[in-house]
Design a protein around this motif. Sequence first.
Motif, short mmCIF file in Angstrom:
data_model
loop_
_atom_site.label_atom_id
_atom_site.label_comp_id
_atom_site.label_asym_id
_atom_site.label_seq_id
_atom_site.Cartn_x
_atom_site.Cartn_y
_atom_site.Cartn_z
N LEU A 40 77.42 -2.65 39.33
CA LEU A 40 78.25 -2.58 40.53
C LEU A 40 79.56 -3.27 40.17
O LEU A 40 79.66 -4.49 40.11
N ASN A 41 80.56 -2.47 39.90
CA ASN A 41 81.82 -2.93 39.32
C ASN A 41 82.80 -3.37 40.42
O ASN A 41 83.89 -2.81 40.56
N VAL A 42 82.42 -4.40 41.15
CA VAL A 42 83.23 -4.91 42.26
C VAL A 42 84.57 -5.42 41.75
O VAL A 42 84.62 -6.27 40.85
N GLU A 43 85.65 -4.88 42.31
CA GLU A 43 87.02 -5.28 41.97
C GLU A 43 87.26 -5.28 40.46
O GLU A 43 87.98 -6.12 39.93
N GLY A 44 86.59 -4.36 39.73
CA GLY A 44 86.80 -4.21 38.30
C GLY A 44 86.17 -5.29 37.44
O GLY A 44 86.51 -5.44 36.27
N TYR A 45 85.21 -6.03 38.02
CA TYR A 45 84.59 -7.14 37.30
C TYR A 45 84.07 -6.72 35.92
O TYR A 45 84.21 -7.47 34.94
N TYR A 46 83.48 -5.55 35.83
CA TYR A 46 82.87 -5.11 34.57
C TYR A 46 83.80 -4.25 33.71
O TYR A 46 83.37 -3.71 32.69
N ASN A 47 85.07 -4.12 34.06
CA ASN A 47 85.99 -3.28 33.29
C ASN A 47 86.04 -3.68 31.81
O ASN A 47 86.02 -2.81 30.93
N SER A 48 86.12 -4.97 31.53
CA SER A 48 86.20 -5.43 30.14
C SER A 48 84.92 -5.12 29.38
O SER A 48 84.96 -4.74 28.20
N LEU A 49 83.78 -5.29 30.02
CA LEU A 49 82.51 -5.00 29.37
C LEU A 49 82.39 -3.50 29.09
O LEU A 49 81.97 -3.08 28.00
N LEU A 50 82.78 -2.68 30.06
CA LEU A 50 82.75 -1.22 29.86
C LEU A 50 83.70 -0.80 28.75
O LEU A 50 83.38 0.08 27.95
N ALA A 51 84.86 -1.46 28.67
CA ALA A 51 85.81 -1.17 27.59
C ALA A 51 85.21 -1.57 26.24
O ALA A 51 85.42 -0.88 25.24
#
Length: 112
Positions: A40-51
């Motif tokens: 659950l990528n609330v406010e882009g929290y996981y953007n760096s991990l996904l990148a």
Amino acid sequence: MASQADAFIALPGGYGTMEETLEMITWAQLGIHKKPVGLLNVEGYYNSLLALFDNGVEEGFIKPGARDIVLADPSARELLSKMEQYTPSHDHVAPHESWHMEELAYPKEESP
């Protein structure tokens, strides 16, 4: 708990959340389970991990099909929809049948 779950969802969290989530991703890659794993990528929290995962694919450390193990969305409703539609598309490192829950320290499930 893992054997009883239908899926796994990680909300933003710390090291413990990351460790448990990565374990479920690894188990899916190994073929221990075929359940969806969502962030659950609330406010882009996981953007760096996904990148990081995307970079792992680009660099050849993660197979493209294995990258599809991880589903993400900022909306809980959309994430659940993706998870309901999930079908594993990656090749497992080991055949699913070769893994037994007892080997993972899980007790056998009893019939009702």
